[in-house]
Motif scaffolding. Structure first.
Motif, mmCIF file in Angstrom:
data_model
loop_
_atom_site.group_PDB
_atom_site.id
_atom_site.type_symbol
_atom_site.label_atom_id
_atom_site.label_comp_id
_atom_site.label_asym_id
_atom_site.label_seq_id
_atom_site.Cartn_x
_atom_site.Cartn_y
_atom_site.Cartn_z
ATOM 1 N N SER A 288 0.795 -1.228 0.000
ATOM 2 C CA SER A 288 0.000 0.000 0.000
ATOM 3 C C SER A 288 0.827 1.276 0.000
ATOM 4 O O SER A 288 0.279 2.368 0.030
ATOM 5 C CB SER A 288 -0.922 0.002 1.203
ATOM 6 N N PHE A 339 1.155 -1.035 -10.153
ATOM 7 C CA PHE A 339 0.638 0.130 -9.432
ATOM 8 C C PHE A 339 -0.875 0.081 -9.349
ATOM 9 O O PHE A 339 -1.545 -0.431 -10.254
ATOM 10 C CB PHE A 339 1.005 1.426 -10.174
ATOM 11 N N PHE A 340 -1.402 0.615 -8.295
ATOM 12 C CA PHE A 340 -2.851 0.810 -8.202
ATOM 13 C C PHE A 340 -3.103 2.020 -7.314
ATOM 14 O O PHE A 340 -2.296 2.338 -6.450
ATOM 15 C CB PHE A 340 -3.544 -0.433 -7.627
ATOM 16 N N SER A 341 -4.208 2.712 -7.567
ATOM 17 C CA SER A 341 -4.529 3.848 -6.698
ATOM 18 C C SER A 341 -5.721 3.473 -5.831
ATOM 19 O O SER A 341 -6.546 2.637 -6.217
ATOM 20 C CB SER A 341 -4.834 5.092 -7.530
ATOM 21 N N PHE A 342 -5.767 4.054 -4.668
ATOM 22 C CA PHE A 342 -6.859 3.721 -3.742
ATOM 23 C C PHE A 342 -7.160 4.941 -2.886
ATOM 24 O O PHE A 342 -6.359 5.875 -2.789
ATOM 25 C CB PHE A 342 -6.489 2.519 -2.876
ATOM 26 N N SER A 343 -8.331 4.932 -2.263
ATOM 27 C CA SER A 343 -8.680 6.053 -1.393
ATOM 28 C C SER A 343 -9.725 5.605 -0.383
ATOM 29 O O SER A 343 -10.350 4.552 -0.528
ATOM 30 C CB SER A 343 -9.236 7.215 -2.219
ATOM 31 N N SER A 354 -10.851 1.481 -0.794
ATOM 32 C CA SER A 354 -10.972 0.581 -1.935
ATOM 33 C C SER A 354 -10.127 1.077 -3.107
ATOM 34 O O SER A 354 -9.736 2.239 -3.170
ATOM 35 C CB SER A 354 -12.431 0.418 -2.361
ATOM 36 N N VAL A 355 -9.894 0.154 -4.018
ATOM 37 C CA VAL A 355 -9.030 0.426 -5.165
ATOM 38 C C VAL A 355 -9.782 1.277 -6.181
ATOM 39 O O VAL A 355 -10.947 1.009 -6.483
ATOM 40 C CB VAL A 355 -8.592 -0.908 -5.815
ATOM 41 N N ASP A 356 -9.140 2.328 -6.694
ATOM 42 C CA ASP A 356 -9.781 3.180 -7.681
ATOM 43 C C ASP A 356 -9.377 2.794 -9.089
ATOM 44 O O ASP A 356 -10.213 2.549 -9.932
ATOM 45 C CB ASP A 356 -9.419 4.651 -7.420
ATOM 46 N N ASP A 357 -8.082 2.753 -9.324
ATOM 47 C CA ASP A 357 -7.628 2.448 -10.684
ATOM 48 C C ASP A 357 -6.443 1.501 -10.664
ATOM 49 O O ASP A 357 -5.670 1.469 -9.701
ATOM 50 C CB ASP A 357 -7.241 3.747 -11.411
ATOM 51 N N ILE A 358 -6.345 0.744 -11.726
ATOM 52 C CA ILE A 358 -5.221 -0.180 -11.866
ATOM 53 C C ILE A 358 -4.618 0.004 -13.264
ATOM 54 O O ILE A 358 -5.183 0.699 -14.097
ATOM 55 C CB ILE A 358 -5.658 -1.660 -11.662
ATOM 56 N N VAL A 368 -3.691 6.611 -12.598
ATOM 57 C CA VAL A 368 -2.814 6.231 -11.487
ATOM 58 C C VAL A 368 -1.602 7.161 -11.449
ATOM 59 O O VAL A 368 -1.160 7.590 -10.375
ATOM 60 C CB VAL A 368 -2.367 4.754 -11.610
ATOM 61 N N ALA A 371 -2.339 10.367 -9.725
ATOM 62 C CA ALA A 371 -2.349 10.209 -8.260
ATOM 63 C C ALA A 371 -0.931 10.020 -7.727
ATOM 64 O O ALA A 371 -0.565 10.532 -6.667
ATOM 65 C CB ALA A 371 -3.224 9.013 -7.882
ATOM 66 N N PHE A 372 -0.127 9.301 -8.492
ATOM 67 C CA PHE A 372 1.244 9.017 -8.103
ATOM 68 C C PHE A 372 2.050 10.317 -8.004
ATOM 69 O O PHE A 372 2.716 10.591 -7.000
ATOM 70 C CB PHE A 372 1.852 8.054 -9.135
ATOM 71 N N ARG B 73 -4.155 7.585 -3.068
ATOM 72 C CA ARG B 73 -2.771 7.176 -2.828
ATOM 73 C C ARG B 73 -2.430 6.049 -3.787
ATOM 74 O O ARG B 73 -3.324 5.416 -4.343
ATOM 75 C CB ARG B 73 -2.616 6.722 -1.376
ATOM 76 N N GLY B 75 -0.165 2.492 -4.524
ATOM 77 C CA GLY B 75 0.627 1.396 -3.986
ATOM 78 C C GLY B 75 1.189 0.580 -5.127
ATOM 79 O O GLY B 75 0.899 0.828 -6.300
ATOM 80 N N GLN B 86 -12.012 -3.124 -5.383
ATOM 81 C CA GLN B 86 -11.683 -4.075 -4.322
ATOM 82 C C GLN B 86 -11.443 -3.338 -3.001
ATOM 83 O O GLN B 86 -10.738 -2.328 -2.959
ATOM 84 C CB GLN B 86 -10.406 -4.828 -4.722
#
Lengths: 439, 386
Positions: A288, A339-343, A354-358, A368, A371-372, B73, B75, B86
């Motif tokens: 994370s 990489f994945f973005s989450f919020s 939860s995951v927003d984008d992959i 992503v 956000a990165f 954020r 990861g 997810q």
């Protein structure tokens, strides 16, 4: 010289030889061997041999100590500072293979400090003495019966609320006098790009990102010791900002070189296998969070494969994390990084992450990436600038970029800045798409 | 050229900054105590009960982004199993398997778990309140007796049988040496053998105390006021408890009439109706008369009120308090007016001046906010000059 130091010196000679062969160009390194306890002590002060005293350093020490004892954090590996010579710490508890690895790693860091453009204004030759002087001055204010620790702490706490609220890109901004002159001329010449009701009395005439400097220059009642403390914390922000802006590159470069140097040193298996283990532990993805060692190392490797080693040196000289990522992390590499973005979503008590984008297509990667970029290179610290002064009120504005600031923290910061400013302060921002004022 | 240098520890570098940090924590604990006491029934609890104190003010305040949907954020997953939407973490901190994601790093958590005893130690020992500790308490003295050596004259109940028997045997052995023939004969006690305990009277400080915690529970007492009262009573109990072995607490609530109650309903129950402040000390006096004789009990009485009293009761209240003062170590009157209210009305009620005029051991203080609790407490238990 003890046997341990003799052995380290022998290894250092080999490391330097290999590094010189690759045209690395670094400051001399002054290694200090320290105990675990002294290592934590050094880390609490960011490795600076002397640094102004503040309770937060005691807190940092305790947290690290507790973390280590609870097994949350491993033993600290390396600590090197941007100075000439570069001071680096070797923890005596570490086994030899790790010491050799750390030394090779330090060469990479020192080379980066010396050659990366972002560090151009940091004056590494005088860094140590500047921080020592600052420390001595702060200490003298603490010991001065007419000032004392409480007053000093209050000012330092307030200044630290403004940490890194400087011009982060290190640009030079004309001062108010120069601005007034140029705007007066433009108004006089009837410049049509200026609004009709342009107010020449406004201070500042253009947004001032160096909040420290503005407060220090404009607040008239401030005694000398207070202005000096503001200058000291500003100086600290200026010194550390380049490291924040190049965290991924700096660690990546150091890993890239320790890996290469160690491999070219023809180590016996007894050293090589522990080295590989340590290396792999450092450059792995951490889920994370972004591990700068991992992302930096893999990206430099990627650059070398795709564009050759010269391109790596070019990047090391001219880039910072933001441009580095925009330039070199392509879809293919991002996919490899997974990489994945989450919020966080939902209300306070029932919120979830939860995951927003992959990275499944270009669109996913561009989201992503956005956000990165926002969380690296100092972009994770909200930008606050001086917008205006109305009567005696200091009007600060948050540069909103889609992310709302934490109001609880903002409230506390504004309270502290009031003491520093010596008058009313308000902060304008946007919360949930509506303008909001903290005062 | 690299150089190597063995760093020799000359001083513990961060010691000063750690000490400053610790001091800040202690201060924060003290401030946090006031919050804690409002939530739990802890006044009369035994000292082993553990409570958690949220410690505030140790964060380094800086501008930060909020943790919400706008702040995304990034990861980097070690596996391939990440899907859009997810869920990888929940508000209770429970992490979902998969990405190993969860709460953001750097959530500083300051919650200190202490027992009430430790809390009291914290409050009274580690804080700079020298007067409080040094102050001599007026204590009730009782006469007690204790043995003090032996005498050859005395009354039968004080006969020391063992000592007397030893003396008889000693005499017997001594006589036998001269005359060995009489061995079969009995050998009676002689008056010279007898020893009696000598009794000395000495004054003794009573180690028992009774605390009357009185409170106006009429309609005008809001939750805010009760909360402040409770915080104050917590400190009082803990402090007195440290001074005496045996402490009894009596809760007296009152409107126009006073009644004995327990801690829980004391703070929670609200009644409607008017106020006769005099009723509480009156009931306290009755209870003292029946159960707690002033010659063997140290008596403490505190009264929390919002200052509203029916005027025709003022004289009686003053009289009751005067009587209570004659037999008590300390009588405290705490007038609680939350800030907003204190602005609306004159800050001090007429009760305040009446109480202030009663004289020692009566002390009266005004409390308007949680921060006043500690100074109020110091005023009650601090040095005489305060």
């Amino acid at each position: 010289m003890s046997d341990v130091l003799k052995e380290l010196t022998r290894w250092d000679e080999t490391i330097c030889q290999v590094a010189r062969g690759h045209k690395l160009d670094w400051f001399d390194i002054a290694y200090e061997t320290v105990s675990y306890f002294d290592m934590l002590g050094a880390m609490a002060y960011h490795g600076l041999p002397s640094h102004y005293p503040h309770w937060s350093r005691g807190k940092a020490f305790e947290l690290m100590h507790i973390g280590y004892n609870a097994g949350v954090e491993g033993l600290p590996y390396e600590l090197i500072i941007n100075s000439s010579p570069s001071i680096a710490y070797l923890m005596v508890e570490n086994p030899l293979p790790l010491q050799v690895l750390v030394m090779a790693h330090c060469v990479g860091h020192s080379d980066f400090f010396k050659n990366n453009r972002t560090f151009a204004g940091t004056r590494p030759e005088t860094a140590i003495s500047r921080f020592r002087n600052a420390r001595n001055r702060v200490q003298s204010y603490i010991e001065d019966p007419s000032i004392g620790i409480e007053a000093v702490e209050e000012v330092i706490d307030a200044c630290r609320a403004l940490s890194y609220q400087i011009d982060r890109r290190g640009r030079r901004r004309p001062n108010e006098k120069e601005l007034l002159r140029s705007y007066s001329e433009r108004v006089r010449d009837g410049d049509e790009s200026l609004p009709d009701d342009f107010n020449l009395d406004k201070v500042p005439l253009e947004p001032e990102y160096d909040v420290f400097k503005f407060i220090s220059e404009q607040s008239k009642t401030s005694p000398a010791w207070r202005s000096d403390l503001i200058a000291i914390i500003r100086e600290e922000s200026l010194y550390f900002m380049p490291q924040i802006r190049t965290k991924i590159m700096n660690e990546g470069w150091a890993c890239f070189w320790h890996y290469r140097i160690m491999n070219e040193m023809d180590l016996p298996d007894s050293l090589h296998i522990p080295f590989i283990k340590n290396h792999n532990a450092v450059v792995r993805p951490t889920g994370s969070t972004i591990n700068p060692y991992h992302v930096g190392f893999e990206t430099f490797k990627h650059i070398e494969q795709k564009f050759g080693l010269d391109e790596c040196f070019l990047a090391r000289e001219t880039m910072n994390d933001e441009s580095f990522i925009r330039q070199y992390i392509d879809f293919e590499l991002a996919e490899k990084f997974n990489f994945f973005s989450f919020s966080r979503k939902g209300k306070k008590d029932s919120s979830f992450i939860s995951v927003d984008d992959i990275i499944d297509d270009d669109d996913g990667w561009s989201k992503v990436k956005e956000a990165f970029i926002k969380q690296i290179g100092g972009n994770s610290i909200p930008t606050i600038y001086v917008d205006d002064t109305v009567d005696n009120t200091l009007v600060l504005r948050h540069e909103h970029d889609g992310r709302d600031i934490d109001l609880n923290y903002a409230d506390k910061c504004v309270e502290k800045i009031k003491r520093l400013w010596g008058g009313p302060v308000k902060l304008l921002t946007v919360i949930e798409n509506e303008s909001f004022e903290v005062s | 050229m690299s150089t190597f240098n063995e760093h020799r520890t000359t001083a513990d570098r961060s010691a000063n900054d750690r000490a400053r940090h610790k001091k800040k924590i202690e201060r924060a604990i003290r401030d946090g105590v006031i919050d804690v006491v409002s939530e739990e029934s802890i006044i009369g609890q035994d000292g082993k009960k553990r409570i958690r104190i949220p410690v505030k003010g140790l964060r380094e305040w800086q501008f930060v982004y909020g943790d919400n949907e706008g702040t995304k954020r990034v990861g980097s997953s070690p596996g391939n199993d990440i899907k859009r939407g997810q869920v990888i973490g929940r508000s209770d901190g429970q992490q979902q398997p998969g990405a190993g994601a969860g709460n953001s790093a750097g959530d500083e958590f300051y919650e200190v778990e202490v027992s009430l005893e430790e809390l009291a130690e914290y409050l009274f020992d580690s804080l700079a309140l020298p007067d409080l500790e040094k102050k001599k308490f007026r204590t009730v003295e009782t006469k007690s007796t204790r043995r003090h050596g032996l005498r050859s004259k005395g009354i039968p109940p004080r006969l020391d049988k063992r000592e007397s028997a030893i003396r008889r045997i000693r005499r017997m052995v001594a006589t036998k040496k001269e005359d060995k023939t009489d061995s079969a004969e009995t050998f009676p006690f002689h008056e010279d053998d007898l020893r009696y305990h000598h009794i000395k009277q000495c004054p003794k400080e009573s180690t028992s105390a009774v605390i009357f915690l009185m409170m106006d529970v009429s309609g005008s007492m809001t939750t805010d006021i009760k909360f402040l009262a409770r915080s104050f009573y917590f400190l009082v109990y803990q402090f007195i408890h440290r001074k005496y072995d045996n402490v009894k607490i009596m809760f007296i609530g009152h409107t126009t009439e006073a009644f004995e109650t327990d801690e829980d309903s004391f703070f929670k129950r609200g009644s409607s109706g008017g106020t006769h402040l005099s009723s509480a000390p009156e009931l306290a006096l009755e209870i003292i008369d029946e159960h707690f004789h002033p010659s063997s009990w140290n008596i403490y009485a505190f009264h929390c009120s919002d200052g509203d009293n029916w005027e025709n009761d003022n004289a009686k209240a003053a009289e009751m308090y005067r009587r209570l003062c004659q037999i008590s170590q300390l009588v405290g009157y705490v007038e609680i007016k939350p800030e907003s209210e204190a602005v609306k009305w004159l800050k001090e009620s007429s009760m305040m001046s009446i109480m202030s005029n009663i004289g020692k051991p009566m002390k009266a203080v005004l409390v308007t906010k949680a921060l006043d609790i500690w100074p109020a407490f110091s005023k009650f238990f601090g040095g005489e000059n305060e």
